[in-house]
Design an enzyme around this catalytic site. Sequence first.
Site, PDB file in Angstrom:
ATOM      1  N   LYS A  18       0.845  -1.199   0.000  1.00  0.00           N
ATOM      2  CA  LYS A  18       0.000   0.000   0.000  1.00  0.00           C
ATOM      3  C   LYS A  18       0.875   1.242   0.000  1.00  0.00           C
ATOM      4  O   LYS A  18       2.049   1.226   0.374  1.00  0.00           O
ATOM      5  CB  LYS A  18      -0.929   0.017   1.216  1.00  0.00           C
ATOM      6  CG  LYS A  18      -0.219  -0.001   2.587  1.00  0.00           C
ATOM      7  CD  LYS A  18       0.230   1.349   3.094  1.00  0.00           C
ATOM      8  CE  LYS A  18       0.907   1.238   4.454  1.00  0.00           C
ATOM      9  NZ  LYS A  18       1.518   2.519   4.907  1.00  0.00           N
TER      10      LYS A  18
ATOM     11  N   ASP B 135      -2.077  -1.269   9.977  1.00  0.00           N
ATOM     12  CA  ASP B 135      -2.373  -1.378   8.545  1.00  0.00           C
ATOM     13  C   ASP B 135      -3.184  -2.619   8.189  1.00  0.00           C
ATOM     14  O   ASP B 135      -3.729  -2.714   7.085  1.00  0.00           O
ATOM     15  CB  ASP B 135      -1.076  -1.385   7.723  1.00  0.00           C
ATOM     16  CG  ASP B 135      -0.331  -0.063   7.783  1.00  0.00           C
ATOM     17  OD1 ASP B 135      -0.983   0.975   7.988  1.00  0.00           O
ATOM     18  OD2 ASP B 135       0.903  -0.071   7.628  1.00  0.00           O
TER      19      ASP B 135
END
Length: 281
Positions: free
Chosen positions: A15, A140
């Site tokens: 990401k 995350d």
Amino acid sequence: MNIADGRQAFSAPAKLNLDLRITGRREDGYHNIESIFCLIDLQDTVYLKPRDDGKIILHNPVDGMPQEVDLSYRAASLLQKYARNPAGVEIWLDKKIPTGAGLGGGSSDAATVLLVLNRWWQCGLTQRQLIDSGAALGADVPFFIFGKNAFARGIGDRLDEMDIPKQWYVIVKPPVHVSTAKIFTHESLTRNSASSIMPTFQNLQPFRNDMQAVVFKEYPEVWKAYSELSRYGFALMTGSGACVFTACQDRNSAYNIYRQVSDLYEAYLAEGLSKHPLLSV
């Protein structure tokens, strides 16, 4: 994908934080954030093989760390109590996402383990339950379980899908490891950015990262990489670093930049994704 020895292969994408703001510090010591999370096609591969003896075996822990502290192992261990039958698994990690880079590699591996084993072991957890469980592993992890580009709030566990234009990214990793704990406890860290209502991708621009200034001060190598990449366009740090990136509208433009910076740094060329590959499985 099935392997001859019974392993199955699953994707674990990286990401980027296209924007990251710290909106406050909680009583439990964690920080509230607002961030745009974007999936990219730079990815690890997680190989899983079921066992029926209840054992969890991680064959290649990252950097030689004990398997019990690896996020992928911990993810499997966390789910065992929900399994309908005595369940075990063997795990192999093919790492392509650099560690300590702000790209979420370890968290993505853990999320992939949670998503797959929830099905294999017939745990029956909803996505919301998986997100809440994953938050205990890392900030995350909820995003990767959510599986779509998102605007995140809270500690990263309150997620709303966000439409992000298709882009290509050039990512540079300077030769340094940034301590996330050091940055989050730094006295100069901005902790009071204004909270916003659910924004659009466009009205959040210009993008920023509230941790960037502190990281640049404490880790000059990150500043140098940022300065180099800024020669080609707007650059930003992802997460707590150490990677910095720039976005391009097409692959050719991104590749031209990649060719230049890859002579100086470890660099990656990646395309943005709209959803996690496991959502298509």
